[in-house]
Design an enzyme around this catalytic site. Structure first.
Site, short mmCIF file in Angstrom:
data_model
loop_
_atom_site.label_atom_id
_atom_site.label_comp_id
_atom_site.label_asym_id
_atom_site.label_seq_id
_atom_site.Cartn_x
_atom_site.Cartn_y
_atom_site.Cartn_z
N SER A 1 11.99 -27.82 9.42
CA SER A 1 13.14 -28.44 10.12
C SER A 1 13.83 -27.54 11.14
CB SER A 1 14.16 -28.94 9.11
OG SER A 1 13.67 -30.10 8.51
N SER B 1 14.18 -31.62 11.09
CA SER B 1 15.41 -32.39 11.03
C SER B 1 16.60 -31.74 11.76
CB SER B 1 15.80 -32.63 9.57
OG SER B 1 16.12 -31.41 8.94
N LYS C 1 24.46 -27.07 11.82
CA LYS C 1 23.82 -28.31 11.34
C LYS C 1 24.74 -29.00 10.32
CE LYS C 1 19.37 -29.90 9.46
NZ LYS C 1 18.08 -29.46 8.87
#
Lengths: 89, 432
Positions: free
Chosen positions: B136, B112, B37
């Protein structure tokens, strides 16, 4: 409810310029969220809550770290090993 | 060794792709392509947090979790798209582009960590790192039909994770199946002296499909208002399956859930207002102008480069912490947070695990909720409690509604990822 002027003043504290034409919409959505937060008024203050926080300490020993060059590599502007910023006054 | 990464990115899962990468031979992840990420620091690979304010930033060091996977032989093949600074539930808040859901490209992948989930679901990589502040990892895992684990707060070092809300967030593993999630968790949970909130409690475990005799509590609040009926039925079916396999299912209640979302948003925005004050274009990110005095320059710089959701959260936090409002918002949120933690501890004293849906619905259409932030926040209602309580939680696929994946969420005691993983593994083995 907070006013557009109050949102502008919070934005100033947070160092963020909100464009004039976006201010009304921003304020309205801001207020929707604050209204939702009002549910916390129903939470009884709890005198008995103890936090179980404690400090984590270690010896202050020199360990390998970034070189000055590596530490400055992402800075916008540098001079003689220092980072330059806009003037304060 | 060198690795050529040729996978096509049809869902815009990556912000940066490393086509030609190096790796170390011999470890447990040797030669396995892993996506990271874009808020987790990778030495020499741009790391933007999905924000224009960090465009061009190249970290001079690796996050602990990244150093560990490299040491284990993983190939870092790129940095995945995300809502700017982790602030969102759909990955639409990325300053670069939205990611699409590989199951249906008209839908969001969740967020996210939407890029990481889409990269796995589209078979670009078998595993990825995500981060979970209020869901997330679990939300995109549920929406894309993969497995994602949010570890216990403190089980994985946050060193090198670019901070949004320090007291809530954790780096965690995402993969197609529970075995790979467990394998990645084992690699990233090694101790680290650079994060003083990281415990020395490494996870060393091989999943076992043993669920017989385990007590699983099902909170009625996880099937309450706002939860889609079909999603609720799908998850109830999965819980019945666990019962058929020998688990004991008990009903329970977590009354403090009512305050969870407000407590979460007050806490995370307050922490964000402090954390994100460091982005001023002086030490990293695009260069700030130097013509006027610094507040004038910073205000315009941050006004232009932060997206609207990030600005909203910084302002909400600044407001919640300001004189005269601190008692009404932040102090009350901390009492509510403590009540939530106590409710979880009480339930997990009687039961080994808690189960319910991960998300109240399946993936939204792109654009469906992006204009109404409050409505978007409400989608996090079932994931934020585990972050507030600090307990581990996994999302494992448990069927589909209208062709879109549904996630079963299994929550456990602090530092008992082992039982959480075993229950998810038992379910996965039974249905596959």
């Amino acid at each position: 409810m907070v006013s557009e002027e109050e949102v502008e003043s919070i934005a100033k504290l947070a160092d963020i310029t909100i464009e004039k034409e976006k201010l009304a919409g921003f304020t309205s959505r801001f207020n929707d969220i604050l209204e939702y937060f009002d549910i916390l008024d129903q939470v009884a203050p709890d005198e008995t809550t103890k936090d179980d926080l404690y400090n984590v300490l270690r010896e202050d020993e020199v360990m390998p770290s970034l070189t000055q060059e590596e530490a400055l590599v992402n800075s916008g502007e540098t001079e003689e090993g220092y980072i330059k910023s806009p003037k304060v006054m | 060794m060198r690795y050529r990464f040729d996978a096509e990115d049809g869902n815009n899962a990556f912000i940066t792709i490393v086509r030609d990468a190096e790796y170390k031979e011999g470890g447990v992840l040797s030669g396995i392509p892993v996506a990271v990420k874009d808020n987790i620091s990778t030495k020499g690979i741009p790391t933007t947090c999905g924000s224009k304010i960090l465009e061009g930033y190249v970290p001079p060091y690796d996050a602990h979790a990244v150093a560990m996977i490299k040491e284990a032989g993983a190939v870092i093949v790129g940095k995945t798209n995300m809502d700017e600074f982790g602030m969102g539930t759909t990955t639409e808040n990325s300053a670069y582009f939205p990611t699409t859901n590989p199951c249906d490209r008209t839908c969001v992948p969740g967020g996210s960590s939407g890029g990481s989930a889409a990269a796995i679901a589209s078979d670009m990589v078998p595993m990825a790192l995500g981060s979970d502040t209020g869901g997330s990892i679990r939300c995109p895992a549920a929406f894309c039909g993969i497995v994602g684990l949010k570890p216990t707060y403190g089980r994985v070092s946050r060193f090198g994770l670019i901070a949004y809300s320090n007291s809530l967030e954790q780096i965690g593993p995402m993969a197609k199946n529970v075995t790979d999630v467990s394998k990645l968790m084992e690699v990233i949970s090694k101790p680290d002296i650079y994060d003083s909130t990281a415990y020395n409690r490494p996870y060393v475990h091989t999943p076992s499909a043993q669920i017989k005799g385990k007590k699983i509590a099902v909170p009625k609040e996880y099937f309450g208002e706002g939860v889609d009926d079909k999603v609720a039925d799908c998850v109830r079916g999965a819980i019945s399956k666990l019962e058929e396999m020998g688990a004991e299912i008990i009903d329970c209640s977590i009354p403090s859930m009512k305050y969870a979302l407000a407590a979460y948003y007050v806490t995370c925005t307050s922490e964000a207002s402090s954390n994100l004050s460091r982005f001023d274009g002086v030490r990293f990110g695009p260069k700030v102008e130097m013509k006027r005095s610094w507040h004038d320059e910073y205000r315009d710089y941050r006004g232009e480069r932060f997206g609207e959701e990030v600005q909203r959260r910084i302002l909400l936090g600044t407001f919640a912490l300001s004189a005269g409002y601190y008692g009404k918002y932040y102090a009350k949120a901390q009492v509510a947070r403590s009540n939530i933690r106590n409710d979880f501890l009480r339930v997990l004293n009687e039961a080994d695990l808690i189960a319910g849906p991960t998300m109240p619905n399946t993936a939204f259409k792109i654009g469906e909720k992006s204009s109404n932030p409050l409505e978007m926040y409400l989608a996090d209602i079932l994931t934020v409690p585990a972050n507030l309580a600090g307990v581990p939680a996994i999302s494992v696929p448990c069927g589909k509604v209208g062709g879109m994946p549904v996630g079963l969420q299994i929550i456990g005691r602090h530092f008992d990822e082992e039982s959480v993983v075993d229950a998810a593994f038992a379910y996965e083995q039974e249905v596959n």
